[in-house]
Design an enzyme around this catalytic site. Sequence first.
Site, PDB file in Angstrom:
ATOM      1  N   ASP A  18      -5.668  -2.237  -5.726  1.00 41.15           N
ATOM      2  CA  ASP A  18      -5.535  -1.123  -5.367  1.00 41.15           C
ATOM      3  C   ASP A  18      -6.538  -1.087  -4.345  1.00 41.15           C
ATOM      4  OD1 ASP A  18      -5.316   1.865  -5.947  1.00 41.15           O
ATOM      5  OD2 ASP A  18      -7.340   1.653  -6.497  1.00 41.15           O
ATOM      6  N   LEU A  19      -6.435   0.435  -3.626  1.00 42.87           N
ATOM      7  CA  LEU A  19      -7.153   0.385  -2.389  1.00 42.87           C
ATOM      8  C   LEU A  19      -8.311   1.561  -2.580  1.00 42.87           C
ATOM      9  CD1 LEU A  19      -4.681   0.469   0.663  1.00 42.87           C
ATOM     10  CD2 LEU A  19      -5.913  -1.606  -0.383  1.00 42.87           C
ATOM     11  N   ASP A  20      -7.944   2.987  -2.775  1.00 45.42           N
ATOM     12  CA  ASP A  20      -8.895   3.997  -2.905  1.00 45.42           C
ATOM     13  C   ASP A  20      -9.711   3.849  -4.144  1.00 45.42           C
ATOM     14  OD1 ASP A  20      -7.744   6.457  -0.829  1.00 45.42           O
ATOM     15  OD2 ASP A  20      -6.202   5.048  -1.375  1.00 45.42           O
ATOM     16  N   ASP A 195      -9.176   0.989  -9.965  1.00 48.83           N
ATOM     17  CA  ASP A 195     -10.560   1.974 -10.607  1.00 48.83           C
ATOM     18  C   ASP A 195     -10.063   3.295 -11.199  1.00 48.83           C
ATOM     19  OD1 ASP A 195      -9.358   3.154  -8.063  1.00 48.83           O
ATOM     20  OD2 ASP A 195     -10.836   4.872  -8.521  1.00 48.83           O
TER      21      ASP A 195
HETATM   22 MG   LIG Z   1      -7.772   3.646  -6.756  1.00 50.47          MG
END
Ligand SMILES: [Mg+2]
Length: 248
Positions: A18-20, A195
């Site tokens: 995942d990134l954000d 996250d």
């Molecule tokens: Mg995220």
Amino acid sequence: MHAPLPAVTPSRTAFFFDLDGTLADFCLRPEDVRIAAQPLADLAALADLSGALAVVSGRALSEIDRLIAPLAVPAAGVHGVERRDANGTVHRLPPEELPPPELAGRLERALAAFAGAFVEDKGAALALHYRGAPTHARAVLAIAQAAVVRHPQLRLQPGKFVVELKPARADKGRAITAFLDEAPFAGRTPLFIGDDRTDEAGFAVVNAARGISIKVGPGETCATYRLDSVEAAAAWLRDLVCPGTPPV
Ligand SMILES: [Mg+2]
């Protein structure tokens, strides 16, 4: 309770990132988010080292590509609604499963009463952001709920100061499953790091495949392992590509 992170052998692992909130901190507006130079370089190094690394994000594919440029890797965008495999083929859902074109405008008009809240039109999903209007969380959620009642092909995907309307038939778990059926991911141990609540479907798939699921930050999760912050995730990534390097 979360166990210490296990040793990872990049050449035998299928990595899903995942990134954000995982490799980049949040901003008031998603277009202002950047991945810092070191974790971005480490992500590229890990993609080389492993040969099987994909991004699995809530962002559209074009936004993922912009955020990780010049790195180009397989990716699932909009929580799995669109998926670009290792051959570069993009798999999308049929239009009848997507939000109807007029819905973004209708939601924009509904949110106009709540200063700081706004609609992000991802095409395949609509995100109602309220990071700048946290006291209006319930009102924004009610607007989103009313929309899914009218459009049963959509489901709510709550996140951090955001609620999204996305096709019911897509989630990050299904995207990871699809990657794991294909080269170069098939036959490897999956590892997924994320996250937010949208990542839970991915953690569940990875757990079922006896892989490594890592939650970044606080909050309830089905992930087996945890890293406390974006900075801790960056340090872990650093150590994966350069074992023994002290954190910067
Ligand atoms: Mg995220």
